[in-house]
Design a protein around this motif. Structure first.
Motif, short mmCIF file in Angstrom:
data_model
loop_
_atom_site.label_atom_id
_atom_site.label_comp_id
_atom_site.label_asym_id
_atom_site.label_seq_id
_atom_site.Cartn_x
_atom_site.Cartn_y
_atom_site.Cartn_z
N THR A 215 -1.57 2.92 3.87
CA THR A 215 -0.70 3.01 2.70
C THR A 215 0.54 2.17 2.97
N SER B 100 3.44 4.90 -7.93
CA SER B 100 2.23 4.68 -7.14
C SER B 100 1.24 3.86 -7.95
N LEU C 113 4.19 2.94 -3.77
CA LEU C 113 3.09 3.19 -2.83
C LEU C 113 1.84 2.46 -3.29
N SER D 254 -2.21 1.83 -1.68
CA SER D 254 -3.03 2.38 -0.60
C SER D 254 -4.50 2.02 -0.76
N VAL E 297 0.84 8.48 3.25
CA VAL E 297 1.96 8.38 2.31
C VAL E 297 3.24 8.90 2.96
#
Length: 392
Positions: free
Chosen positions: A55, A71, A125, A127, A141
Motif C-alpha cells: 500500500t 482511497s 492510499l 494498494s 494501510v
C-alpha cells in the motif's frame, strides 16, 4: 504490479484529489504468516514474512488542522479536523488511516508534543494488497500512514512504537481485537527473511529463509471468501483463550506448554480445551519450524504447515470448506506443506511448493475448485520482501 508503478499511481491519484503533488510517498507491505496463528494476542510466537504487494500512502502537510483522506479503492473523500478526531466516530475504510492519526496524536502527547502543534495532512492510499484475503491489507494501510505521519509531524518514533500505534488503531478505533503481528511484519520485514516475533517481549529476530536457493516458493491461494477481523468469530476465539488462561491460573496462554495439556483437559470444558490446545501446540510449532529451517533447510518446514492447518481446522475451528479444499488439494498435487493463513473464516491458504511444480499445482487447484462448485481462487506467488519504507 511493481512498487514503482504503484507509486506512480499513488502520486497521480493524490494530484487528482488535491490539485498538487504530495510531499512524499511511503509504502508498507501486506504479510503472509508462515506459521503461528492467533498466538500473537496470547503473548506467543509468530513467524510471518512481508510480501511484495504493498500500500502506498501519498501525503502532504496542510496549513490548517484538517485531515483529508481518500482511497483509490473506495469512492469519496473523508475530512475531519484534528481537534474533532473522535475514535468512536470513525467508520469504514477511513477508520484505518484516521485511527492511526488519532493514535499518533496520543503518542505525540506522551512525548510532550502538544496536539495543537500538529498540522493537518492530506493523504491518499493506493494498494495492490488484496482486501479480505488474510494478507493484512489493513496493517499495510496503517503502517504506510504511520510512516508518513511520523515523518511529516517530526515525531521520531521507532518502528516498534509505530507497530503498537497501528495495533492500537485497529483495536480501539476499528474494533478488531488483533495482536501486534501484522504491523510488526509490515514494518520489520526483510527480503528472503522471516520475522520470528516474541509477542510477549516484542523481541524480533530476522531469520534467513533460503527458499529461492532451494528452488522453493510460496503460493497464496486466495479463496475469494472474505472475512473481517471485526466480526464476532475472531473476538469469540480471543475470549475463549482469555477464559482458558484464567481457569488455568496463568496471565496468558504463553505460560503453558505441551506438558500442561493433560491438566488443562481436566480443568476446561471441551471447546475451551481445544482452543487452548491449538495455542499451546501452535506456539511450539513456530519454534520447531524455525529450528528445522535452520538445521535442515526450508523443505523441512512443510510438515509443520500441515499440522498447523489440522489444528486450526479441528481445535480452533476457523477454517472453511474452501480453505480446507485449497490445503488438501495443494498437498495432493505435490506441495511440501500447506495451511490456511490469517485470522480465518475465509481468506487465503499458503502452499510451500517446488518452483517447477507451481504451474501444475495452480492448474490443479483451479480444477478442484471448479469441480466443487466454488468460486475460482486467485493464486499467485509471493516472496519475503522489504518492510515499510519511504519511496520518494
Amino acid at each position: 504490479m511493481t512498487t514503482t508503478e504503484l507509486s506512480q499511481q499513488g502520486r497521480e491519484f493524490f494530484a487528482g484529489q488535491f490539485g498538487q503533488p504530495p510531499d512524499g510517498l511511503w509504502s508498507a507491505p501486506g504479510r503472509v504468516n508462515l506459521i503461528g496463528e492467533h498466538t500473537d494476542y496470547n503473548n506467543g510466537f509468530v513467524f510471518p514474512i512481508a510480501i511484495e504487494k504493498r500500500t502506498v500512502a501519498a501525503a502532504g502537510l496542510r496549513s490548517d488542522r484538517r485531515l483529508r483522506v481518500a482511497s483509490s479503492s473506495f469512492p469519496g473523500m473523508v475530512e475531519v479536523s484534528l481537534d474533532e478526531l473522535d475514535p468512536d466516530a470513525l467508520q469504514g475504510w477511513a477508520a484505518y488511516p484516521l485511527g492511526v492519526a488519532w493514535a499518533m496524536a496520543q503518542a505525540a502527547g506522551e512525548k510532550g508534543i502538544p496536539g495543537a502543534q500538529l498540522a493537518g495532512v492530506d493523504l491518499t492510499l493506493t494498494s495492490d494488497v488484496p482486501a479480505g484475503a488474510g494478507l493484512s491489507s489493513s496493517a499495510a494501510v496503517e503502517c504506510a500512514a504511520a510512516l508518513a505521519l511520523n515523518e511529516l509531524w517530526g515525531l521520531g518514533l521507532g518502528r516498534e512504537e509505530l507497530a503498537r500505534i497501528g495495533q492500537l488503531a485497529e483495536n480501539r478505533v476499528v474494533g478488531a481485537p488483533t495482536g501486534i503481528m501484522d504491523q510488526s511484519a509490515s514494518l520489520l520485514g526483510e527480503p528472503d527473511h522471516g520475522i520470528l516475533l516474541d509477542c510477549q517481549s516484542l523481541r524480533a529476530e530476522s531469520v534467513p529463509l533460503g527458499f529461492a536457493a532451494a528452488g522453493l516458493g510460496l503460493l497464496v491461494i486466495d479463496t475469494r471468501t472474505s472475512h473481517s477481523h471485526a466480526d464476532g468469530g475472531y473476538a469469540s476465539r480471543r475470549r475463549s483463550c482469555e477464559e482458558g488462561a484464567k481457569a488455568m491460573g496463568v496471565p496468558s496462554l504463553r505460560a503453558l506448554g505441551p506438558g500442561d495439556l493433560p491438566r488443562a483437559a481436566g480443568v476446561l470444558d471441551d471447546e475451551t480445551f481445544r482452543r487452548v490446545r491449538h495455542i499451546v501446540t501452535e506456539n511450539q510449532r513456530v519454534l520447531d519450524t524455525v529450528a528445522a529451517l535452520q538445521a535442515e533447510g526450508p523443505s523441512a518446514v512443510g510438515p509443520f504447515l500441515n499440522e498447523s492447518h489440522v489444528s486450526m481446522r479441528d481445535d480452533f475451528e476457523i477454517s472453511t470448506p474452501e480453505l480446507d479444499l485449497a490445503v488438501s488439494a495443494a498437498q495432493s498435487l505435490g506441495a511440501l506443506g500447506a495451511r490456511m493463513t490469517g485470522g480465518g473464516f475465509g481468506g487465503a491458504a499458503i502452499a510451500l511448493v517446488r518452483n517447477g511444480d507451481a504451474a501444475g499445482i495452480t492448474e490443479g487447484l483451479i480444477r478442484e475448485f471448479a469441480r466443487a462448485g466454488f468460486t475460482a481462487p486467485s493464486i499467485f506467488p509471493v516472496s519475503a520482501s522489504a518492510g515499510a519504507r519511504r519511496e520518494e
